[in-house]
Design an enzyme around this catalytic site. Sequence first.
Site, PDB file in Angstrom:
ATOM      1  N   TYR A 178      82.348   1.031  24.774  1.00  0.00           N
ATOM      2  CA  TYR A 178      81.955   0.322  26.012  1.00  0.00           C
ATOM      3  C   TYR A 178      83.192  -0.242  26.723  1.00  0.00           C
ATOM      4  O   TYR A 178      83.353  -0.093  27.944  1.00  0.00           O
ATOM      5  CB  TYR A 178      80.982  -0.794  25.632  1.00  0.00           C
ATOM      6  N   ALA A 179      84.100  -0.878  25.950  1.00  0.00           N
ATOM      7  CA  ALA A 179      85.317  -1.452  26.551  1.00  0.00           C
ATOM      8  C   ALA A 179      86.166  -0.351  27.181  1.00  0.00           C
ATOM      9  O   ALA A 179      86.713  -0.527  28.279  1.00  0.00           O
ATOM     10  CB  ALA A 179      86.119  -2.212  25.491  1.00  0.00           C
ATOM     11  N   SER A 207      85.077   2.460  28.396  1.00  0.00           N
ATOM     12  CA  SER A 207      84.419   2.924  29.624  1.00  0.00           C
ATOM     13  C   SER A 207      84.619   1.915  30.756  1.00  0.00           C
ATOM     14  O   SER A 207      84.882   2.302  31.902  1.00  0.00           O
ATOM     15  CB  SER A 207      82.922   3.171  29.379  1.00  0.00           C
ATOM     16  N   LYS A 208      84.516   0.620  30.436  1.00  0.00           N
ATOM     17  CA  LYS A 208      84.575  -0.388  31.496  1.00  0.00           C
ATOM     18  C   LYS A 208      86.006  -0.622  31.991  1.00  0.00           C
ATOM     19  O   LYS A 208      86.209  -0.962  33.163  1.00  0.00           O
ATOM     20  CB  LYS A 208      83.940  -1.700  31.018  1.00  0.00           C
TER      21      LYS A 208
HETATM   22  N1  LIG Z   1      73.925  -7.607  31.355  1.00  0.00           N
HETATM   23  C1  LIG Z   1      75.181  -7.988  31.199  1.00  0.00           C
HETATM   24  O1  LIG Z   1      75.479  -9.049  30.621  1.00  0.00           O
HETATM   25  C2  LIG Z   1      76.303  -7.158  31.745  1.00  0.00           C
HETATM   26  C3  LIG Z   1      77.602  -7.700  31.679  1.00  0.00           C
HETATM   27  C4  LIG Z   1      78.659  -6.950  32.192  1.00  0.00           C
HETATM   28  C5  LIG Z   1      78.403  -5.708  32.755  1.00  0.00           C
HETATM   29  N2  LIG Z   1      77.149  -5.217  32.790  1.00  0.00           N
HETATM   30  C6  LIG Z   1      76.974  -3.882  33.382  1.00  0.00           C
HETATM   31  O2  LIG Z   1      76.106  -3.986  34.498  1.00  0.00           O
HETATM   32  C7  LIG Z   1      75.312  -2.803  34.602  1.00  0.00           C
HETATM   33  C8  LIG Z   1      73.839  -3.173  34.593  1.00  0.00           C
HETATM   34  O3  LIG Z   1      73.580  -3.905  33.401  1.00  0.00           O
HETATM   35  P1  LIG Z   1      72.093  -4.408  33.012  1.00  0.00           P
HETATM   36  O4  LIG Z   1      72.269  -5.450  31.995  1.00  0.00           O
HETATM   37  O5  LIG Z   1      71.324  -4.671  34.245  1.00  0.00           O
HETATM   38  O6  LIG Z   1      71.530  -3.086  32.278  1.00  0.00           O
HETATM   39  P2  LIG Z   1      70.024  -2.713  31.876  1.00  0.00           P
HETATM   40  O7  LIG Z   1      70.109  -2.055  30.550  1.00  0.00           O
HETATM   41  O8  LIG Z   1      69.087  -3.859  32.063  1.00  0.00           O
HETATM   42  O9  LIG Z   1      69.655  -1.616  32.988  1.00  0.00           O
HETATM   43  C9  LIG Z   1      70.368  -0.417  33.069  1.00  0.00           C
HETATM   44  C10 LIG Z   1      69.525   0.591  33.840  1.00  0.00           C
HETATM   45  O10 LIG Z   1      70.277   1.814  33.877  1.00  0.00           O
HETATM   46  C11 LIG Z   1      69.406   2.894  33.591  1.00  0.00           C
HETATM   47  N3  LIG Z   1      70.156   4.004  33.020  1.00  0.00           N
HETATM   48  C12 LIG Z   1      70.850   4.001  31.866  1.00  0.00           C
HETATM   49  N4  LIG Z   1      71.366   5.216  31.636  1.00  0.00           N
HETATM   50  C13 LIG Z   1      70.995   6.014  32.681  1.00  0.00           C
HETATM   51  C14 LIG Z   1      71.204   7.375  33.003  1.00  0.00           C
HETATM   52  N5  LIG Z   1      71.910   8.198  32.194  1.00  0.00           N
HETATM   53  N6  LIG Z   1      70.692   7.867  34.148  1.00  0.00           N
HETATM   54  C15 LIG Z   1      69.947   7.069  34.961  1.00  0.00           C
HETATM   55  N7  LIG Z   1      69.701   5.768  34.696  1.00  0.00           N
HETATM   56  C16 LIG Z   1      70.216   5.244  33.564  1.00  0.00           C
HETATM   57  C17 LIG Z   1      68.386   2.309  32.613  1.00  0.00           C
HETATM   58  O11 LIG Z   1      67.183   3.090  32.564  1.00  0.00           O
HETATM   59  C18 LIG Z   1      68.187   0.898  33.148  1.00  0.00           C
HETATM   60  O12 LIG Z   1      67.145   0.846  34.094  1.00  0.00           O
HETATM   61  C19 LIG Z   1      75.724  -1.918  33.421  1.00  0.00           C
HETATM   62  O13 LIG Z   1      76.713  -0.994  33.838  1.00  0.00           O
HETATM   63  C20 LIG Z   1      76.314  -2.901  32.446  1.00  0.00           C
HETATM   64  O14 LIG Z   1      77.244  -2.284  31.576  1.00  0.00           O
HETATM   65  C21 LIG Z   1      76.088  -5.915  32.306  1.00  0.00           C
END
Ligand SMILES: NC(=O)c1ccc[n+]([C@@H]2O[C@H](COP(=O)([O-])OP(=O)(O)OC[C@H]3O[C@@H](n4cnc5c(N)ncnc54)[C@H](O)[C@@H]3O)[C@@H](O)[C@H]2O)c1
Length: 248
Positions: A154-155, A157-158
């Site tokens: 994950y790190a 990728s980000k």
């Molecule tokens: N929640 C956190 O604390 C947090 C912190 C930092 C970064 N992020 C990043 O923010 C973004 C959103 O996070 P979140 O917590 O809302 O995630 P989440 O898991 O609640 O939602 C992610 C959505 O992406 C969809 N998805 C995943 N893989 C997919 C694919 N291959 N094709 C189409 N859709 C796909 C899922 O179905 C889901 O609806 C992510 O990139 C996450 O890494 C989140």
Amino acid sequence: MNELKDKHIFLTGAARGIGATCARQFVAAGAKVLLVDRDEATLFDLARELNAEAEVVIPQVLDITDRTAVNAAVDKMVATWGRVDALVNNAGITRDALTAKMTEEAWDAVINVNLKAPMICTQAVFPHMKEQQNGVILNASSVSALGNVGQANYAASKSGLIGMTKTWALEFARYNIRVNAVAPGFTNTEMVQAIPEEVKAKIVAKVPLRRLATTDEIAAVYRFLASDSAAFITGQVLYIDGGLTCGF
Ligand SMILES: NC(=O)c1ccc[n+]([C@@H]2O[C@H](COP(=O)([O-])OP(=O)(O)OC[C@H]3O[C@@H](n4cnc5c(N)ncnc54)[C@H](O)[C@@H]3O)[C@@H](O)[C@H]2O)c1
């Protein structure tokens, strides 16, 4: 209000979490949104909610690692609305494990969804934004880009997304296409709700503001960066983390 009027936004991971809140805020600000997700049921529920008064979103079920499907969705968006003003590469997944135990499947899954798919989506929208001589690309990074135990995939990728953000900002500036990354800290979504309570308490204790972010606080930053108010901002990473990454 109406800061995104006449903007047509391709939003990935729209069905829930930060993506669903972005969809609601984008529509409230006047945008039309192509809602992309692979979770059909949740996506269609959201689309029904947002289209209650007028048709302002189109739900599109696809896997963003599928280049053919992504290209077809962008073509459909341009055929319907005539343009694609912004791409929000929000979808992301985790498959956490300590490096000694991380499987190749967990590595590949995260790199494919979080890093390769934003490349696929960006390559799909770029020719249209170039022709328009206008566009915005926003990438979902994370505080984990700076390193986090159990998240080598994950790190990678980000932090890879930050490199891509800065590269695209340089490559695309001549076409008036801005590219930025949003790096949230721990945000109250299903991704974080899955973390055990005692671990969550330790995380919150490290945040200077002593709480998780709300999805509205993260979506507000995407909304601003997608708007013309951010017209001179490109190549930046905005950490929205309650101060977590300060002090080093
Ligand atoms: N929640 C956190 O604390 C947090 C912190 C930092 C970064 N992020 C990043 O923010 C973004 C959103 O996070 P979140 O917590 O809302 O995630 P989440 O898991 O609640 O939602 C992610 C959505 O992406 C969809 N998805 C995943 N893989 C997919 C694919 N291959 N094709 C189409 N859709 C796909 C899922 O179905 C889901 O609806 C992510 O990139 C996450 O890494 C989140």
